[in-house]
Scaffold this active site. Structure first.
Site, PDB file in Angstrom:
ATOM      1  N   ASP A  18     -10.120   0.877 -24.577  1.00 41.12           N
ATOM      2  CA  ASP A  18     -10.451   0.711 -23.162  1.00 41.12           C
ATOM      3  C   ASP A  18     -10.535   2.043 -22.454  1.00 41.12           C
ATOM      4  O   ASP A  18      -9.920   3.011 -22.875  1.00 41.12           O
ATOM      5  CB  ASP A  18      -9.306  -0.017 -22.426  1.00 41.12           C
ATOM      6  CG  ASP A  18      -9.238  -1.480 -22.761  1.00 41.12           C
ATOM      7  OD1 ASP A  18     -10.249  -2.024 -23.182  1.00 41.12           O
ATOM      8  OD2 ASP A  18      -8.145  -2.045 -22.593  1.00 41.12           O
TER       9      ASP A  18
ATOM     10  N   GLU B 227       2.335  -7.409   8.725  1.00 41.12           N
ATOM     11  CA  GLU B 227       2.385  -5.948   8.794  1.00 41.12           C
ATOM     12  C   GLU B 227       3.282  -5.360   7.714  1.00 41.12           C
ATOM     13  O   GLU B 227       3.223  -4.192   7.411  1.00 41.12           O
ATOM     14  CB  GLU B 227       2.861  -5.482  10.175  1.00 41.12           C
ATOM     15  CG  GLU B 227       1.851  -5.683  11.286  1.00 41.12           C
ATOM     16  CD  GLU B 227       0.517  -4.972  11.014  1.00 41.12           C
ATOM     17  OE1 GLU B 227       0.528  -3.747  10.874  1.00 41.12           O
ATOM     18  OE2 GLU B 227      -0.513  -5.673  10.939  1.00 41.12           O
TER      19      GLU B 227
ATOM     20  N   PRO C  20       0.820  -1.221   0.000  1.00 44.11           N
ATOM     21  CA  PRO C  20       0.000   0.000   0.000  1.00 44.11           C
ATOM     22  C   PRO C  20       0.857   1.276   0.000  1.00 44.11           C
ATOM     23  O   PRO C  20       0.357   2.361  -0.284  1.00 44.11           O
ATOM     24  CB  PRO C  20      -0.832  -0.110   1.280  1.00 44.11           C
ATOM     25  CG  PRO C  20      -0.560  -1.434   1.873  1.00 44.11           C
ATOM     26  CD  PRO C  20       0.572  -2.084   1.145  1.00 44.11           C
TER      27      PRO C  20
ATOM     28  N   ARG D  41      -3.385  -8.958 -20.375  1.00 44.93           N
ATOM     29  CA  ARG D  41      -4.308  -8.675 -21.483  1.00 44.93           C
ATOM     30  C   ARG D  41      -3.711  -7.724 -22.522  1.00 44.93           C
ATOM     31  O   ARG D  41      -4.238  -7.618 -23.622  1.00 44.93           O
ATOM     32  CB  ARG D  41      -5.654  -8.160 -20.956  1.00 44.93           C
ATOM     33  CG  ARG D  41      -5.566  -6.872 -20.185  1.00 44.93           C
ATOM     34  CD  ARG D  41      -6.903  -6.550 -19.542  1.00 44.93           C
ATOM     35  NE  ARG D  41      -7.918  -6.199 -20.520  1.00 44.93           N
ATOM     36  CZ  ARG D  41      -7.952  -5.053 -21.198  1.00 44.93           C
ATOM     37  NH1 ARG D  41      -7.001  -4.132 -20.998  1.00 44.93           N
ATOM     38  NH2 ARG D  41      -8.896  -4.801 -22.061  1.00 44.93           N
TER      39      ARG D  41
END
Ligand code: 6GU
Length: 245
Positions: free
Chosen positions: A173, A120, A93, A158
């Protein structure tokens, strides 16, 4: 492309249906040898008798921290299995936000090494030594990097030549750079717009008709309408993508 994943949950990366990557485009791409992936259990590189990969954090606090040694040894061993140089990516993150632009960059690599952290986090010293590209898939917290790694894999796979049935569909897209589109509006060229609405049969459903222009057969007009729709939607839903106008 070769993708190696280092994880303590290698089963999550099964290439067999009904697993996430065992269906749809990633499965087809794998069967066509467009991509190959292997998940390696970091635990296999633990040296203590309990195959421990984590320990308590110095300084105290909740949770566990992944130890340097098993992560380092796993990376070295996996990298040595193939001569292609691997672009190291750590899913965290704290990483750089994953965007279509970054996905396009990663799709050019011959090999990716994805490290999915758990607990963690990972001891900062092994991150420093490996100096991976740190990538996040959004501002929320997952229980581990595995789902983020799968998101990244799907988005990259993809784009690989030979992956998609309709070879050019990735060009229209959402977030694909508006390019073919430049001739309809210079201001939109190169912008990463959301996709336009799509319709299929029947022409009328619950009293709702398909926009007339899509039935006109005028490809030029259809292309113009689609670009306008993309711009309009982007302005309404994601003004942050439009930049200063
Ligand atoms: Cl890459 N990992 C985890 N654990 N949580 C996340 C993430 C990654 N990206 C967003 N949230």
């Amino acid at each position: 492309m070769l993708i190696d994943i280092l994880t303590t949950f290698p089963e999550m990366f099964s290439a067999e249906a009904p697993a996430a990557l065992g269906l749809s485009i990633p499965a087809r791409a794998r069967k066509a040898s467009v991509v190959e992936w292997h998940a390696t259990n970091i635990r296999d590189y633990a040296t203590d008798k309990h195959q421990k990969t984590d320990d308590r954090p110095f300084g105290g606090g909740p949770g566990m921290v992944m130890m340097c040694q098993p992560v380092w040894d796993a990376v070295m061993a996996v990298e040595a299995k193939d001569p292609r140089p691997a672009r190291r990516v750590l899913l965290t993150p704290q990483g750089r936000p994953l965007t279509q632009g970054l996905v396009e960059e990663l799709a050019k690599e011959p090999r990716l090494l994805l490290i999915a952290g758990h607990y963690e986090g990972i001891d900062e010293r092994v991150i420093e030594k490996l100096s991976p590209l740190e990538v996040s898939i959004g501002d929320y917290v997952l229980s581990g990097g595995e789902l983020a790694a799968m998101v990244l894999m799907d988005a990259v796979i993809r784009l690989l030549p030979g992956s998609l049935g309709a070879e050019d569909s990735a060009e229209t897209d959402s977030f694909s750079a508006a390019e073919a589109v430049g001739k309809f509006g210079k201001d939109l060229a190169g912008r990463r717009l959301l996709d336009c609405p799509h319709y299929t049969r029947p022409r009328e459903w619950m009293g709702m008709a398909v926009p007339e222009i899509l039935i006109s057969g005028d490809h030029e007009k259809v292309a113009k309408w689609r670009l306008e729709q993309r711009a309009e939607r982007t302005r309404a839903r994601r003004p942050d993508l439009m930049g200063p106008e």
